[in-house]
Motif scaffolding. Structure first.
Motif, PDB file in Angstrom:
ATOM      1  N   CYS A 111      18.411  28.220 -44.855  1.00  0.00           N
ATOM      2  CA  CYS A 111      16.982  26.472 -44.734  1.00  0.00           C
ATOM      3  C   CYS A 111      17.307  27.232 -43.057  1.00  0.00           C
ATOM      4  O   CYS A 111      16.201  27.341 -42.550  1.00  0.00           O
ATOM      5  CB  CYS A 111      17.685  25.756 -45.282  1.00  0.00           C
ATOM      6  N   LEU A 112      18.791  26.161 -42.472  1.00  0.00           N
ATOM      7  CA  LEU A 112      18.730  26.307 -40.714  1.00  0.00           C
ATOM      8  C   LEU A 112      18.403  27.371 -40.123  1.00  0.00           C
ATOM      9  O   LEU A 112      17.920  27.311 -39.339  1.00  0.00           O
ATOM     10  CB  LEU A 112      20.086  25.834 -41.442  1.00  0.00           C
ATOM     11  N   MET A 157      10.470  28.024 -34.444  1.00  0.00           N
ATOM     12  CA  MET A 157      10.769  27.685 -32.824  1.00  0.00           C
ATOM     13  C   MET A 157      10.887  28.303 -31.170  1.00  0.00           C
ATOM     14  O   MET A 157      10.410  28.288 -30.635  1.00  0.00           O
ATOM     15  CB  MET A 157      11.707  26.823 -32.696  1.00  0.00           C
ATOM     16  N   LEU A 158      11.842  29.573 -31.742  1.00  0.00           N
ATOM     17  CA  LEU A 158      11.691  31.269 -31.215  1.00  0.00           C
ATOM     18  C   LEU A 158      10.729  31.998 -31.004  1.00  0.00           C
ATOM     19  O   LEU A 158      10.604  32.781 -30.185  1.00  0.00           O
ATOM     20  CB  LEU A 158      12.805  31.771 -32.191  1.00  0.00           C
ATOM     21  N   CYS A 181      19.597  18.190 -41.167  1.00  0.00           N
ATOM     22  CA  CYS A 181      20.033  18.711 -41.822  1.00  0.00           C
ATOM     23  C   CYS A 181      21.919  19.383 -42.281  1.00  0.00           C
ATOM     24  O   CYS A 181      21.760  19.031 -42.731  1.00  0.00           O
ATOM     25  CB  CYS A 181      19.203  20.238 -42.262  1.00  0.00           C
ATOM     26  N   LEU A 182      21.914  19.887 -40.408  1.00  0.00           N
ATOM     27  CA  LEU A 182      22.955  19.914 -40.775  1.00  0.00           C
ATOM     28  C   LEU A 182      23.762  18.176 -40.887  1.00  0.00           C
ATOM     29  O   LEU A 182      25.399  18.799 -41.395  1.00  0.00           O
ATOM     30  CB  LEU A 182      22.815  19.813 -38.397  1.00  0.00           C
ATOM     31  N   VAL A 183      23.637  17.451 -40.263  1.00  0.00           N
ATOM     32  CA  VAL A 183      24.674  16.230 -41.283  1.00  0.00           C
ATOM     33  C   VAL A 183      24.420  16.101 -42.606  1.00  0.00           C
ATOM     34  O   VAL A 183      25.473  15.973 -42.981  1.00  0.00           O
ATOM     35  CB  VAL A 183      23.684  15.213 -40.397  1.00  0.00           C
ATOM     36  N   TYR A 184      23.983  16.174 -42.820  1.00  0.00           N
ATOM     37  CA  TYR A 184      23.765  15.778 -44.743  1.00  0.00           C
ATOM     38  C   TYR A 184      24.684  17.661 -44.704  1.00  0.00           C
ATOM     39  O   TYR A 184      25.571  17.501 -45.650  1.00  0.00           O
ATOM     40  CB  TYR A 184      22.449  16.577 -45.151  1.00  0.00           C
ATOM     41  N   GLU A 185      24.832  18.504 -44.515  1.00  0.00           N
ATOM     42  CA  GLU A 185      25.495  19.639 -44.807  1.00  0.00           C
ATOM     43  C   GLU A 185      27.079  19.376 -44.719  1.00  0.00           C
ATOM     44  O   GLU A 185      27.558  19.451 -45.581  1.00  0.00           O
ATOM     45  CB  GLU A 185      25.254  20.870 -43.764  1.00  0.00           C
ATOM     46  N   ARG A 186      27.201  18.913 -43.350  1.00  0.00           N
ATOM     47  CA  ARG A 186      28.714  18.824 -43.119  1.00  0.00           C
ATOM     48  C   ARG A 186      29.235  17.746 -43.746  1.00  0.00           C
ATOM     49  O   ARG A 186      29.948  17.349 -43.985  1.00  0.00           O
ATOM     50  CB  ARG A 186      28.687  18.096 -41.140  1.00  0.00           C
ATOM     51  N   TYR A 203      25.656  24.779 -36.173  1.00  0.00           N
ATOM     52  CA  TYR A 203      25.743  24.529 -34.711  1.00  0.00           C
ATOM     53  C   TYR A 203      25.187  25.018 -33.702  1.00  0.00           C
ATOM     54  O   TYR A 203      24.593  24.524 -32.892  1.00  0.00           O
ATOM     55  CB  TYR A 203      27.415  23.552 -34.456  1.00  0.00           C
ATOM     56  N   ALA A 204      25.386  26.633 -33.715  1.00  0.00           N
ATOM     57  CA  ALA A 204      25.183  26.638 -32.801  1.00  0.00           C
ATOM     58  C   ALA A 204      23.447  27.255 -32.654  1.00  0.00           C
ATOM     59  O   ALA A 204      22.697  27.403 -31.614  1.00  0.00           O
ATOM     60  CB  ALA A 204      25.593  28.688 -32.930  1.00  0.00           C
ATOM     61  N   LEU A 205      22.772  27.507 -34.250  1.00  0.00           N
ATOM     62  CA  LEU A 205      21.802  27.465 -34.244  1.00  0.00           C
ATOM     63  C   LEU A 205      20.193  26.262 -33.762  1.00  0.00           C
ATOM     64  O   LEU A 205      19.640  26.269 -32.983  1.00  0.00           O
ATOM     65  CB  LEU A 205      21.223  27.990 -35.747  1.00  0.00           C
ATOM     66  N   THR A 206      20.979  25.097 -34.469  1.00  0.00           N
ATOM     67  CA  THR A 206      21.082  23.777 -33.873  1.00  0.00           C
ATOM     68  C   THR A 206      20.490  23.693 -32.605  1.00  0.00           C
ATOM     69  O   THR A 206      19.953  23.021 -32.462  1.00  0.00           O
ATOM     70  CB  THR A 206      21.707  23.286 -34.847  1.00  0.00           C
ATOM     71  N   ALA A 207      21.522  23.699 -31.710  1.00  0.00           N
ATOM     72  CA  ALA A 207      22.141  23.826 -30.450  1.00  0.00           C
ATOM     73  C   ALA A 207      20.494  24.499 -29.692  1.00  0.00           C
ATOM     74  O   ALA A 207      20.031  24.265 -28.582  1.00  0.00           O
ATOM     75  CB  ALA A 207      23.222  23.484 -29.768  1.00  0.00           C
TER      76      ALA A 207
END
Length: 355
Positions: free
Chosen positions: A166-167, A174-175, A210-215, A225-229
């Motif tokens: 998903c992430l 975006m890319l 999404c990342l906060v939920y998964e964490r 984290y790399a993708l979100t950054a």
């Protein structure tokens, strides 16, 4: 059944308050003279970050809905039942109210402008595809077009490839968007113009949620984290280009606040106050109706009230009235319409079967 996270309701309340403050005191100085002064107050000038806060909340809760859905169509139905009833009610309210506010051209809509909101497709894309000029019933609808497409994409990925994709899938558009200038030079300007209106640039904020939920559920991976950054860098470059480097500051602050709310008991308790959760309860309906109705009412009142100090206070009064309108929609009209849309015809009872 997962418990409702109270402080997220309060965060929705905070988000809509930020957006209302921005629209009332900073967005329209050419229409409301007092805003020429208030638009320079940072908290008001950057109130638009409330939308990014909404996006992060949506990103956080989306996996809850996905996990509780039996399939893609079930998920889409749940999301549609969440978004459509209030959108229909708000659109009709704005359409009817338009005739009472000829002072503002955005409040004199045509019936065809009901369509973008009701099908959750931005009017620019509809105009490009049909050749017929469409506009939204309200400027604030733009974020719902972004949300709806986000649901379509993440749901499709979740139910075909699995949640671990998903992430990564969210950063692909975006890319694509960031490479649009190259694609445009290759001779596909219409395609890129259509893509640019989809709001992919804002997916970074869904990814943060999404990342906060998964964490919090122990499913985060380093590459997340790399993708979100990377997504945030793309998003920040967009704001730097359009609003200057200073725009990055409120974006970073609202992101850190969102993340901290899950680790700070003090922030959690603050957002759980009844004041914020009550506003959070009506936040969706209030978001849909507030800008057009509030600004139209203030423009009309400005024609009679020449005192700038009084006009500066009036947005609070008008927003309070609109809160109760939104409460009626959220408490009664929206649930009634949602239940009607859920209704399934029951088969007639067999003879002798009783009741």
């Amino acid at each position: 059944m997962q418990p409702r996270i109270t402080h997220l309701d309060g965060m929705r309340g905070l988000a809509i308050l930020l957006v209302i403050a921005y629209h009332a005191y900073a967005r329209w100085p050419e229409l409301l003279p007092y805003a020429a002064t208030t638009q320079h107050i940072p908290l008001l000038a950057f109130g638009w970050v409330g939308v990014q806060l909404f996006f992060m909340i949506s990103g956080f809760v989306i996996f809850m809905t996905l996990d509780k859905s039996s399939g893609y169509l079930s998920f889409l139905k749940k999301r549609w039942l969440r978004l459509f009833p209030a959108m229909l009610i708000a659109s009709l309210l704005l359409y009817v109210a338009g005739g009472f506010f000829p002072e503002w051209s955005l409040m004199t809509p045509e019936s065809r402008n009901l369509l973008p909101g009701l099908i959750f497709i931005n009017p620019e894309t509809l105009t490009q595809l049909t050749g017929i000029e469409f506009r939204s019933m309200a400027g604030s609808f733009w974020s719902l077009y972004v949300e709806a497409l986000f649901y379509l994409i993440i749901g499709a990925v979740y139910f075909t490839l699995g949640r671990k994709y998903c992430l990564p899938a969210l950063i692909v558009p975006m890319l694509l968007l960031s490479a649009s200038s190259v694609l445009k030079s290759l001779g596909h300007p219409l395609l890129i113009d259509v893509i640019s209106k989809f709001g992919f640039i804002h997916y970074a904020w869904f990814m943060v949620g999404c990342l906060v939920y998964e964490r919090l559920h122990g499913r985060d991976k380093r590459y997340h984290y790399a993708l979100t950054a990377l997504a945030l860098l793309i998003n920040f470059s967009y704001y730097v280009k359009n609003s200057g480097v200073v725009a990055v500051i409120p974006l970073l602050l609202v992101m850190l606040f969102f993340i901290a709310s899950f680790y700070s008991r003090q922030i959690e308790r603050w957002l759980s106050l009844r004041f914020f959760t009550a506003i959070g309860f009506v936040s969706y309906a209030l978001y849909l109706i507030h800008e057009n109705l509030m600004i139209a009412i203030l423009i009309k009142l400005n024609g009679y009230i020449k005192n700038e100090a009084v006009m500066t206070m009036l947005p609070v009064v008008v927003a309070s009235v609109l809160y109760y309108v939104a409460w009626l929609i959220s408490k009664y009209a929206e649930p009634a319409l949602r239940n009607a849309l859920k209704w399934k015809r029951q088969p007639a009872p067999q003879a002798g079967s009783g009741l």
